[in-house]
Design a protein around this motif. Sequence first.
Motif, short mmCIF file in Angstrom:
data_model
loop_
_atom_site.label_atom_id
_atom_site.label_comp_id
_atom_site.label_asym_id
_atom_site.label_seq_id
_atom_site.Cartn_x
_atom_site.Cartn_y
_atom_site.Cartn_z
N HIS A 58 0.90 -1.44 -0.02
CA HIS A 58 0.03 0.33 -0.14
C HIS A 58 0.96 1.32 0.04
N SER A 59 2.03 1.19 -0.42
CA SER A 59 2.95 2.22 -0.41
C SER A 59 2.89 2.95 -1.77
N VAL A 60 2.89 4.10 -2.03
CA VAL A 60 3.26 4.90 -3.15
C VAL A 60 4.56 4.99 -3.55
N VAL A 61 5.49 4.90 -2.58
CA VAL A 61 6.91 4.78 -2.73
C VAL A 61 7.22 3.63 -3.49
N PHE A 62 6.92 2.49 -2.98
CA PHE A 62 7.20 1.08 -3.75
C PHE A 62 6.36 0.93 -5.18
N TRP A 63 5.26 1.51 -5.08
CA TRP A 63 4.48 1.40 -6.42
C TRP A 63 5.22 2.28 -7.36
N GLY A 64 5.74 3.51 -7.02
CA GLY A 64 6.49 4.52 -7.94
C GLY A 64 7.56 3.54 -8.62
N ALA A 65 8.45 3.09 -7.68
CA ALA A 65 9.44 2.55 -7.78
C ALA A 65 9.15 1.29 -8.95
N PHE A 66 8.15 0.52 -8.86
CA PHE A 66 7.96 -0.40 -9.86
C PHE A 66 7.20 0.34 -11.13
N PHE A 67 6.60 1.16 -11.00
CA PHE A 67 5.98 1.91 -12.11
C PHE A 67 7.29 2.47 -13.26
N ALA A 68 8.26 2.87 -12.37
CA ALA A 68 9.53 3.36 -13.12
C ALA A 68 10.13 2.38 -13.58
N LEU A 69 10.33 1.30 -13.08
CA LEU A 69 10.95 0.03 -13.50
C LEU A 69 10.12 -0.59 -14.68
N SER A 70 8.60 -0.34 -14.74
CA SER A 70 7.85 -0.90 -15.86
C SER A 70 8.00 -0.06 -17.16
N MET A 71 8.51 1.15 -17.04
CA MET A 71 8.74 2.00 -18.03
C MET A 71 9.97 1.51 -19.20
N PHE A 72 10.87 0.61 -18.52
CA PHE A 72 11.78 -0.18 -19.27
C PHE A 72 11.24 -1.10 -20.32
N LYS A 73 11.71 -1.20 -21.32
CA LYS A 73 11.28 -1.99 -22.53
C LYS A 73 10.83 -3.35 -22.15
N ARG A 74 12.08 -3.93 -21.38
CA ARG A 74 12.09 -5.38 -20.97
C ARG A 74 11.04 -5.77 -19.97
N LEU A 75 10.62 -4.83 -19.28
CA LEU A 75 9.57 -4.98 -18.29
C LEU A 75 8.03 -4.35 -18.40
N SER A 76 8.02 -3.87 -19.85
CA SER A 76 6.90 -3.15 -20.30
C SER A 76 5.54 -3.93 -20.11
N LYS A 77 5.75 -5.09 -20.08
CA LYS A 77 4.55 -6.11 -20.05
C LYS A 77 3.93 -6.12 -18.55
N THR A 78 4.78 -5.69 -17.58
CA THR A 78 4.15 -5.67 -16.34
C THR A 78 3.53 -4.31 -16.04
N ARG A 79 3.32 -3.42 -16.93
CA ARG A 79 2.94 -1.89 -16.67
C ARG A 79 1.42 -1.93 -16.25
N ALA A 80 0.62 -2.99 -17.07
CA ALA A 80 -0.61 -2.92 -16.81
C ALA A 80 -0.95 -3.63 -15.35
N VAL A 81 -0.28 -4.47 -14.77
CA VAL A 81 -0.47 -4.89 -13.66
C VAL A 81 0.00 -3.80 -12.42
N VAL A 82 0.95 -2.91 -12.71
CA VAL A 82 1.34 -1.98 -12.00
C VAL A 82 0.48 -0.77 -11.88
N VAL A 83 -0.23 -0.55 -13.27
CA VAL A 83 -1.12 0.46 -13.23
C VAL A 83 -2.37 -0.08 -12.40
N GLY A 84 -2.74 -1.10 -12.58
CA GLY A 84 -3.96 -1.57 -11.71
C GLY A 84 -3.53 -1.57 -10.18
N TRP A 85 -2.47 -1.90 -9.86
CA TRP A 85 -2.00 -1.64 -8.42
C TRP A 85 -2.01 -0.27 -8.03
N GLY A 86 -1.76 0.81 -8.73
CA GLY A 86 -2.06 2.03 -8.66
C GLY A 86 -3.33 2.54 -8.37
#
Length: 175
Positions: free
Chosen positions: A78-106
Amino acid sequence: MFTLHHGFWLYFLSRRHPFVWYFVLGSMLPDYIYLVLIVVMLYDGNISIPELITMSPKVMMSYLPIYSWAVMIDLIGHSVVFWGAFFALSMFKRLSKTRAVVVGWGTHLLLDELTHGAHANFYLYPLSMSAVHSPVSYWEPAYFAAEFKAVNGAIMTAMAVYLIYNWWNHRKNNK
């Protein structure tokens, strides 16, 4: 908001998106720890299935401090800090497929911020233990829980009727 409500709302809003189920998975992600906790409490004998069926969120949350690992995972989820870190990581091309899960988390974090009164999450953990308290709560009577449940329930019922109506028409037209 109850965990399944997070998923239903995000399903309704993203149902036409190709990654809808990833959004839904992410929207419930921070609360999965409660399911694990329930299994552990049942296994340990701290609660029984009949107790679980009638247990209020307030009672459920009172068990949380007994399990320090669950508290830590809950804080991280429930931390925006951890969510933000994962969102930033999801911006990398190799991790872009995780972005939908991270957006849902947000979206989960946003909805929790809007629906948690006295029992608010510590959104800036581990930087701060300050909480954002909403004037509305989905389960605390002092924070308009009855009114929130009535409005949320009515809107979700209308959404479900709409989805069933569209499914029925689509099914009928495809025959």
